[in-house]
Design an enzyme around this catalytic site. Structure first.
Site, PDB file in Angstrom:
ATOM      1  N   PHE A 139       0.858  -1.190   0.000  1.00 18.40           N
ATOM      2  CA  PHE A 139       0.000   0.000   0.000  1.00 18.40           C
ATOM      3  C   PHE A 139       0.897   1.245   0.000  1.00 18.40           C
ATOM      4  O   PHE A 139       1.855   1.318   0.774  1.00 18.40           O
ATOM      5  CB  PHE A 139      -0.913  -0.026   1.227  1.00 18.40           C
ATOM      6  CG  PHE A 139      -2.014   0.982   1.168  1.00 18.40           C
ATOM      7  CD1 PHE A 139      -3.195   0.699   0.503  1.00 18.40           C
ATOM      8  CD2 PHE A 139      -1.869   2.228   1.766  1.00 18.40           C
ATOM      9  CE1 PHE A 139      -4.222   1.639   0.441  1.00 18.40           C
ATOM     10  CE2 PHE A 139      -2.889   3.165   1.705  1.00 18.40           C
ATOM     11  CZ  PHE A 139      -4.068   2.874   1.039  1.00 18.40           C
ATOM     12  N   ASP A 208       0.846  -4.597   8.982  1.00 17.00           N
ATOM     13  CA  ASP A 208      -0.267  -3.707   8.722  1.00 17.00           C
ATOM     14  C   ASP A 208      -1.510  -4.585   8.533  1.00 17.00           C
ATOM     15  O   ASP A 208      -1.580  -5.388   7.596  1.00 17.00           O
ATOM     16  CB  ASP A 208       0.006  -2.864   7.470  1.00 17.00           C
ATOM     17  CG  ASP A 208      -1.075  -1.816   7.223  1.00 17.00           C
ATOM     18  OD1 ASP A 208      -2.231  -2.030   7.651  1.00 17.00           O
ATOM     19  OD2 ASP A 208      -0.762  -0.789   6.593  1.00 17.00           O
ATOM     20  N   TYR A 233     -11.560   2.482   9.555  1.00 15.87           N
ATOM     21  CA  TYR A 233     -12.726   2.813   8.720  1.00 15.87           C
ATOM     22  C   TYR A 233     -13.067   1.744   7.693  1.00 15.87           C
ATOM     23  O   TYR A 233     -13.967   1.928   6.899  1.00 15.87           O
ATOM     24  CB  TYR A 233     -12.539   4.175   8.044  1.00 15.87           C
ATOM     25  CG  TYR A 233     -11.278   4.364   7.218  1.00 15.87           C
ATOM     26  CD1 TYR A 233     -11.162   3.837   5.944  1.00 15.87           C
ATOM     27  CD2 TYR A 233     -10.210   5.096   7.723  1.00 15.87           C
ATOM     28  CE1 TYR A 233     -10.014   4.034   5.197  1.00 15.87           C
ATOM     29  CE2 TYR A 233      -9.055   5.296   6.983  1.00 15.87           C
ATOM     30  CZ  TYR A 233      -8.958   4.754   5.710  1.00 15.87           C
ATOM     31  OH  TYR A 233      -7.820   4.934   4.972  1.00 15.87           O
ATOM     32  N   LYS A 234     -12.330   0.630   7.696  1.00 16.79           N
ATOM     33  CA  LYS A 234     -12.650  -0.440   6.739  1.00 16.79           C
ATOM     34  C   LYS A 234     -13.553  -1.467   7.429  1.00 16.79           C
ATOM     35  O   LYS A 234     -14.713  -1.197   7.682  1.00 16.79           O
ATOM     36  CB  LYS A 234     -11.352  -1.042   6.200  1.00 16.79           C
ATOM     37  CG  LYS A 234     -10.614  -0.035   5.314  1.00 16.79           C
ATOM     38  CD  LYS A 234      -9.210  -0.453   4.953  1.00 16.79           C
ATOM     39  CE  LYS A 234      -8.568   0.633   4.086  1.00 16.79           C
ATOM     40  NZ  LYS A 234      -7.118   0.611   4.136  1.00 16.79           N
ATOM     41  N   ARG A 380     -12.198  -4.627  -7.904  1.00 14.38           N
ATOM     42  CA  ARG A 380     -12.090  -5.229  -6.573  1.00 14.38           C
ATOM     43  C   ARG A 380     -13.468  -5.272  -5.914  1.00 14.38           C
ATOM     44  O   ARG A 380     -14.194  -4.271  -5.900  1.00 14.38           O
ATOM     45  CB  ARG A 380     -11.132  -4.354  -5.754  1.00 14.38           C
ATOM     46  CG  ARG A 380     -10.693  -4.943  -4.456  1.00 14.38           C
ATOM     47  CD  ARG A 380      -9.641  -4.056  -3.826  1.00 14.38           C
ATOM     48  NE  ARG A 380     -10.230  -2.801  -3.337  1.00 14.38           N
ATOM     49  CZ  ARG A 380      -9.696  -2.066  -2.378  1.00 14.38           C
ATOM     50  NH1 ARG A 380      -8.567  -2.427  -1.802  1.00 14.38           N
ATOM     51  NH2 ARG A 380     -10.276  -0.953  -1.996  1.00 14.38           N
TER      52      ARG A 380
HETATM   53  C1  LIG Z   1      -6.397   1.699   4.121  1.00 15.66           C
HETATM   54  C2  LIG Z   1      -4.955   1.458   4.363  1.00 15.66           C
HETATM   55  C3  LIG Z   1      -4.161   2.425   4.980  1.00 15.66           C
HETATM   56  C4  LIG Z   1      -4.792   3.740   5.370  1.00 15.66           C
HETATM   57  O1  LIG Z   1      -3.931   4.641   5.930  1.00 15.66           O
HETATM   58  P1  LIG Z   1      -4.491   5.987   6.569  1.00 15.66           P
HETATM   59  O2  LIG Z   1      -3.270   6.721   6.916  1.00 15.66           O
HETATM   60  O3  LIG Z   1      -5.278   5.608   7.782  1.00 15.66           O
HETATM   61  O4  LIG Z   1      -5.324   6.665   5.551  1.00 15.66           O
HETATM   62  C5  LIG Z   1      -2.839   2.126   5.209  1.00 15.66           C
HETATM   63  N1  LIG Z   1      -2.308   0.939   4.862  1.00 15.66           N
HETATM   64  C6  LIG Z   1      -3.054  -0.010   4.246  1.00 15.66           C
HETATM   65  C7  LIG Z   1      -2.444  -1.317   3.886  1.00 15.66           C
HETATM   66  C8  LIG Z   1      -4.381   0.234   3.978  1.00 15.66           C
HETATM   67  O5  LIG Z   1      -5.119  -0.691   3.370  1.00 15.66           O
END
Ligand SMILES: *Cc1c(COP(=O)(O)O)cnc(C)c1O
Length: 421
Positions: A139, A208, A233-234, A380
């Site tokens: 990510f 993560d 938020y997921k 997705r």
């Molecule tokens: C959604 C997500 C994030 C989000 O990071 P924020 O800083 O909270 O916006 C980070 N890493 C991964 C792997 C994600 O899927």
């Protein structure tokens, strides 16, 4: 696979009643809970209570109040239920979902900021080593946070493809930092094996959990993880920009030193001392004042996921994604599956490759079916098992196949890109 099959599965689904606990708009099939979880109905009432009673009426006294229904009889001193301990309280609830002890997790900031704090903490514990090992295509924010520390001369980035990670673990690696379930493909890493391999090479490990926490079983203490972060938020349904969480194994609490030494992570913030002295354990991960509205919303989402239970969620997640895969294979056999074929090797999503993925995604949205597109050619579909039904999965597959077969996607209005995709 027919609509009848889908309805039979819904009728037999032990989680079917939980769908009513979420606000889902009419005419929408929502397969994007892995990007923004749906709104739990109870969040509306809880936020109203926080705003009207705790903020509106109790004002600053709420930092110390003894609970949401506190009568305000005493205002003295901090305690364990006022706003001031909210990050720890929500953290303890999240801990139970990811195999951690209650005092090993705190809810605060964003995933990005927590990554920065924990990478910094790991580097401080590894004198003489500064390589952060991750994978290409992780990510973006995870890689960008390494880049920030690299620019300051503190870290050095090394990337290795999933099957080359173990070979890349040498005496220079300070930290192995990976996302448990890949956001694009859904592929899941073996946390037990990779954590062990990294630690055998003298490295620390940061996981993560953004795409696994709240959807799949995670056992941070069981696999001896050092650090972890995850998203609110997921699958935790905490609302847009909800606080994230951070985990630090208890064995590292005494030595933990993170670079964002803000006043809320101080042992005594209200002593207003000129010198920083860290609070105990994960409390020192706080930097500034916690966002109480965000924490209150996140808590409702976490409570609901805990009530349903991770094992039941994971089981339904696999059944849903397998059902969707079978429906798509029947109807659009040429669509290339990017996610692992084995449901135990992937997260709660299915990704497919198509040159016109963007336009197809827009055509689906026009039909009320919200999945998402990931650059450059990935479609997705997330299966948040708390509220997605088998009928949703069936209808999505049916519409997807129709859009591809009729080339409905091939219209200018489906090709214009917005800022958020
Ligand atoms: C959604 C997500 C994030 C989000 O990071 P924020 O800083 O909270 O916006 C980070 N890493 C991964 C792997 C994600 O899927």
């Amino acid at each position: 696979m027919s609509l009848e099959d889908a309805r039979l599965r819904d009728a037999a689904d032990p989680l079917r009643a939980y769908r009513q606990r979420f606000h889902l708009p009419d005419g929408v099939i929502y397969l994007d809970g892995n990007s923004l979880g749906a709104l739990p109905r109870a969040t509306l009432a809880r936020l109203e209570q926080v705003m009207r009673a705790e903020w509106g009426e109790r004002l600053i006294r709420s930092w110390n109040d003894t609970g949401p229904n506190d009568d305000g009889a005493k205002d003295d001193g901090a305690n364990d239920t006022g706003w001031i301990r909210y990050p720890q309280r929500v953290g303890a609830k999240i801990a139970a979902l990811v195999g951690a002890a209650p005092d090993e997790v705190i809810a605060c900031d964003t995933v990005s900021v927590n990554l920065f704090k924990l990478i910094g903490a790991a580097l401080a514990m590894q004198p003489g080593r500064k390589v952060i090992l991750s994978e290409p295509g992780n990510f973006p924010t995870d890689l960008y946070m390494i880049a920030g520390l690299e620019k300051q001369g503190l870290a050095q980035r090394r990337l290795a493809a999933p099957d080359a990670i173990e070979a890349a673990l040498d005496g220079e690696v300070a930290l192995l930092m990976l996302t448990h379930v890949h956001y694009k493909s859904g592929r899941m890493h073996d946390m037990v094996r990779l954590t062990q391999a990294a630690q055998d090479a003298g490295a620390l490990v940061l996981w993560d959990l953004s795409h696994s926490g709240g959807a799949l079983p995670v056992d941070l203490d069981g696999c001896n993880a050092d650090f972890a972060v995850g998203c609110g938020y997921k699958y935790l349904n905490g609302g847009p920009g909800a606080p994230a969480y951070a985990f630090v194994a208890a064995r590292h609490h005494a030595a933990l030193s993170q670079p964002l030494t803000g006043w809320m992570g101080h042992a005594q913030p209200f002593a207003f001392s000129d010198d920083y002295r860290p609070a105990p354990g994960v409390d020192r991960l706080l930097a500034g004042t916690p966002g109480i509205l965000g924490l209150a919303a996140l808590e409702v989402g976490v409570d609901l996921i805990a009530e349903i239970g991770i094992d039941r969620l994971a089981q339904k997640s696999r059944q849903l994604s397998e059902f969707f895969r079978a429906c798509v294979t029947d109807r659009a056999p040429d669509l290339e599956l990017v996610s692992p074929r084995d449901p135990l090797a992937r997260g709660s999503q299915l990704s497919f490759r198509h040159d016109e993925a963007y336009a197809i995604c827009q055509a689906l949205i026009a039909r009320g079916i919200i999945g998402d597109f990931r650059d450059p050619d990935i479609l997705r579909f997330g299966f948040a098992p708390a509220y997605v039904s088998f009928e949703d999965a069936f209808m999505a597959a049916e519409n997807l196949a129709h859009i591809i077969a009729t080339r409905e996607w091939d219209a200018p209005r489906f090709k214009a890109r917005s800022a958020v995709t």
